[in-house]
Design an enzyme around this catalytic site. Structure first.
Site, PDB file in Angstrom:
ATOM      1  N   ASP A  68     -43.771  31.174   2.962  1.00  0.00           N
ATOM      2  CA  ASP A  68     -43.066  31.492   4.203  1.00  0.00           C
ATOM      3  C   ASP A  68     -42.702  32.973   4.267  1.00  0.00           C
ATOM      4  O   ASP A  68     -42.723  33.569   5.339  1.00  0.00           O
ATOM      5  CB  ASP A  68     -41.812  30.618   4.344  1.00  0.00           C
ATOM      6  CG  ASP A  68     -42.175  29.252   4.909  1.00  0.00           C
ATOM      7  OD1 ASP A  68     -42.957  29.204   5.875  1.00  0.00           O
ATOM      8  OD2 ASP A  68     -41.690  28.237   4.382  1.00  0.00           O
ATOM      9  N   GLU A  82     -37.169  33.090   1.268  1.00  0.00           N
ATOM     10  CA  GLU A  82     -38.445  32.933   1.978  1.00  0.00           C
ATOM     11  C   GLU A  82     -38.369  33.460   3.406  1.00  0.00           C
ATOM     12  O   GLU A  82     -39.294  33.284   4.186  1.00  0.00           O
ATOM     13  CB  GLU A  82     -38.919  31.470   1.961  1.00  0.00           C
ATOM     14  CG  GLU A  82     -37.925  30.471   2.485  1.00  0.00           C
ATOM     15  CD  GLU A  82     -38.413  29.025   2.393  1.00  0.00           C
ATOM     16  OE1 GLU A  82     -39.610  28.773   2.215  1.00  0.00           O
ATOM     17  OE2 GLU A  82     -37.552  28.129   2.511  1.00  0.00           O
ATOM     18  N   HIS A  89     -49.981  23.120   4.327  1.00  0.00           N
ATOM     19  CA  HIS A  89     -49.600  22.051   3.401  1.00  0.00           C
ATOM     20  C   HIS A  89     -50.770  21.208   2.919  1.00  0.00           C
ATOM     21  O   HIS A  89     -50.725  20.654   1.823  1.00  0.00           O
ATOM     22  CB  HIS A  89     -48.450  21.232   3.974  1.00  0.00           C
ATOM     23  CG  HIS A  89     -47.159  21.971   3.874  1.00  0.00           C
ATOM     24  ND1 HIS A  89     -46.589  22.622   4.933  1.00  0.00           N
ATOM     25  CD2 HIS A  89     -46.387  22.260   2.802  1.00  0.00           C
ATOM     26  CE1 HIS A  89     -45.494  23.251   4.519  1.00  0.00           C
ATOM     27  NE2 HIS A  89     -45.345  23.043   3.236  1.00  0.00           N
ATOM     28  N   CYS A 117     -41.823  30.187  -6.308  1.00  0.00           N
ATOM     29  CA  CYS A 117     -42.388  28.843  -6.178  1.00  0.00           C
ATOM     30  C   CYS A 117     -43.398  28.755  -5.039  1.00  0.00           C
ATOM     31  O   CYS A 117     -43.914  27.697  -4.740  1.00  0.00           O
ATOM     32  CB  CYS A 117     -41.289  27.792  -6.007  1.00  0.00           C
ATOM     33  SG  CYS A 117     -40.322  28.026  -4.516  1.00  0.00           S
TER      34      CYS A 117
HETATM   35  C1  PEP Z   1     -42.728  28.664   0.387  1.00  0.00           C
HETATM   36  O1  PEP Z   1     -42.452  28.823   1.574  1.00  0.00           O
HETATM   37  O2  PEP Z   1     -43.249  29.531  -0.331  1.00  0.00           O
HETATM   38  C2  PEP Z   1     -42.455  27.374  -0.262  1.00  0.00           C
HETATM   39  C3  PEP Z   1     -42.626  27.222  -1.555  1.00  0.00           C
HETATM   40  O3  PEP Z   1     -42.052  26.340   0.527  1.00  0.00           O
HETATM   41  P1  PEP Z   1     -43.042  25.464   1.445  1.00  0.00           P
HETATM   42  O4  PEP Z   1     -44.443  25.843   1.076  1.00  0.00           O
HETATM   43  O5  PEP Z   1     -42.729  24.048   1.171  1.00  0.00           O
HETATM   44  O6  PEP Z   1     -42.665  25.899   2.812  1.00  0.00           O
HETATM   45 MG    MG Z   2     -41.195  27.443   2.602  1.00  0.00          MG
END
Ligand code: PEP
Ligand code: MG
Length: 545
Positions: A458, A434, A193, A505
């Site tokens: 994920d 995911e 993140h 995404c």
């Molecule tokens: C993902 O897992 O690709 C996603 C977009 O969600 P996050 O990165 O918030 O886990």
């Molecule tokens: Mg995710």
């Protein structure tokens, strides 16, 4: 540039930066003096009171600034910290020790630690989580007593390159605007993140440099290249001019991409691909539109509330969702329900210690178990729906049991609002794909939703059994792996059969080399960190004959 301390890592967020170093290793603050002389007591007490007044004034001013800038949540944190600094019990404990000839800075840190320990021992997870706030406030007062050295990231007052072992989303969120020139982080990967947030804010970052970080901790200046993935400690004039040249080159490339910002992206054979932004707060909406976002493909709502010390009410959430819906007008805004857990803790949520948090009680699993957390969010979304084109998306779904459970609670909320005679609108429902389970059985899920959005971050970590934050697993952190591509293909096929659209995404959506592959699979929406939008639109325009 031989002879330099060079740190090699992962190119996590593009761009270069050169600047003074700010080392963020929490818990490092040590008192300069342990004791004082007998004759100095009154003067030291005065200094202590003065430090309190200064810290309270700074915290209140920051709260005020945040409120004026529309950041209610952040304002609340700083106000709560100001109140802690003014706590009379805390003052009298410290003063008693100063009268016992302990230096005020040592007394403040010791009493802060004791108060924090009291909180940490509390049964209630929320109160236990306040321990860090108490430590934080005590460090700020102690730092003030020792000449005003910054104690926490929120006190960063000079634009700096931040060196850290790791930066949790809540750390990143606390950095005042404009104060982070770049990040150099020991742990992490492109999809951890810290990297995602760095890209969203356009802050160059190199992560996963490992133990080499230690070699740079004593540097005054650090230069980093987030496009290539390396940093240099104490660069000399030649190295600095090399980085400055890169800055100019990047600016030139940005100028070339300018023309793509506001086009409607189409492949050469005319297929229309929507390019949207991933955002984490209502304040990012305007910036995203300026980068050319045609909507929001992922609103990470857990980020929205990470900077607070408590959970937002339904009303506050309603305001935030309505603000984003209105900012995007007729453009779609996909709001993901809270994805807490994994590496994302949320103050106010009873999150147990887990052996394997990424395989634990996160995302929709937690929301289904705690309707008290889930329902205010769904009610707020339903109420904000009439103000734009909001869609709701559930994270971490593995099967129809979870999906139906979530839809049932959404329906309950709708009926409640109906009974209460409140205004609300309908929401299209989608899920993130995911988990490998969701991709493998995408056909079960496709008939019960309006859209899929593939979360490659994920999906990659669960498919390849490779922690997305582990700096040693770079090869296994790419969506461009046959096993992951197969699952993406399967998801797209199931969606096509059911007649629903599929977006991506995860971070792969913004990687120019992945864009043609995703489009070939049949993806029609790509959502990414806003600064990646122009390049992705260019990549789309180059697809086909
Ligand atoms: C993902 O897992 O690709 C996603 C977009 O969600 P996050 O990165 O918030 O886990
Ligand atoms: Mg995710």
């Amino acid at each position: 540039m031989a002879g330099y301390v060079r740190l090699d890592g992962v190119a996590a967020s593009e761009g270069v930066a050169v600047g003074p170093v700010y080392v963020h290793l929490p818990g490092e603050l040590k008192p300069e003096r342990e004791t004082i002389s007998e004759g100095g007591v009154e003067e030291e007490l005065e200094r202590f009171r003065g430090a309190i007044a200064t810290v309270v004034e700074k915290l209140s001013a920051t709260a005020e600034e945040m409120r004026e800038g529309g950041s209610e949540g952040e304002a609340g944190i700083f106000e709560a910290h100001a109140e802690m600094a003014e706590d009379p019990e805390f003052h009298s404990e410290v003063e008693e020790r100063v009268r016992g000839l302990i230096s005020p800075e040592a007394a403040v840190l010791a009493v802060g630690e004791e108060f924090a320990a009291l909180f940490a021992d509390m049964e209630d997870e929320y109160l236990a989580a306040r321990a860090d706030d108490v430590r934080d406030v005590a460090s700020q007062i102690a730092a003030e007593l020792m000449g005003g050295k910054a104690a926490g990231l929120e006190a960063l007052a000079e634009p700096s390159v931040i060196l850290a072992l790791n930066l949790a989303p809540s750390d990143t969120a606390r950095i005042p605007k404009g104060m982070a020139l770049g990040f150099v982080v020991a742990e992490g990967s492109r999809t951890s993140h810290v990297s995602i947030m760095a890209r969203s804010f356009g802050i160059p970052a190199v992560v996963g440099v490992g133990a080499a970080l230690e070699d740079a901790l004593g540097a005054k200046t650090v230069a980093l290249d987030g496009t290539e993935g390396y940093a240099i400690a104490d660069p000399d004039a030649d190295a600095v001019s090399h980085f400055e040249q890169k800055q100019r080159d990047n600016a030139a490339e940005a100028a070339l991409l300018e023309e793509y910002k506001h086009v409607e992206a189409r492949t050469k054979d005319g297929r229309r691909i929507e390019v949207a932004a991933n955002i984490g707060s209502a304040e990012e909406a305007e910036g995203a539109l300026a980068w050319g976002a045609e909507g929001v493909g992922l609103f990470r709502t857990e980020f929205l509330f990470m900077k607070r010390t408590d959970l937002p009410s339904e009303e506050e959430q309603y305001e935030a969702y309505r603000e984003v819906a209105e900012a995007f007008g007729g453009k779609p805004v996909v709001v993901r329900t809270m994805d807490v857990g994994g590496d994302k803790d949320l103050p106010g949520v009873d999150q147990p210690e887990e052996e394997n948090p990424f395989l634990g009680w996160r995302g929709i699993r937690m929301c289904l178990d705690v309707p008290g957390l889930f329902k205010p969010q769904l009610r707020a979304l339903l109420r904000a729906a009439p103000y734009g084109r909001l869609k709701v998306m559930f994270p971490m779904v593995v099967d129809t049991v979870e999906l139906r459970g979530a839809k049932r609670i959404l329906e309950e909320c709708r009926q409640e609002l109906e009974r209460e005679g409140r205004e609300y609108g309908e929401l299209e429902v989608g899920i993130m794909v995911e988990t490998p389970a969701a991709a493998i059985r995408a056909s079960d899920l496709a008939s019960e939703v309006s859209f899929f959005s593939i979360g490659t971050n994920d999906l990659v970590q669960y498919t390849l059994a490779a922690d997305r934050g582990n700096e040693r697993l770079t090869r296994l952190q790419s969506a461009d792996h046959p096993a992951v591509l197969d699952l993406i293909g399967k998801t797209c096929e199931a969606a096509k059969e059911a007649g629903i659209w599929v977006g991506v995404c995860g971070e792969a959506a913004g990687e120019p080399e992945m864009v043609p592959k995703l489009v070939e699979f049949g993806v029609t929406e790509l959502s990414m960190s806003a600064p990646s939008i122009p390049r992705a639109k260019k990549a789309i325009s180059e697809i086909g004959e």
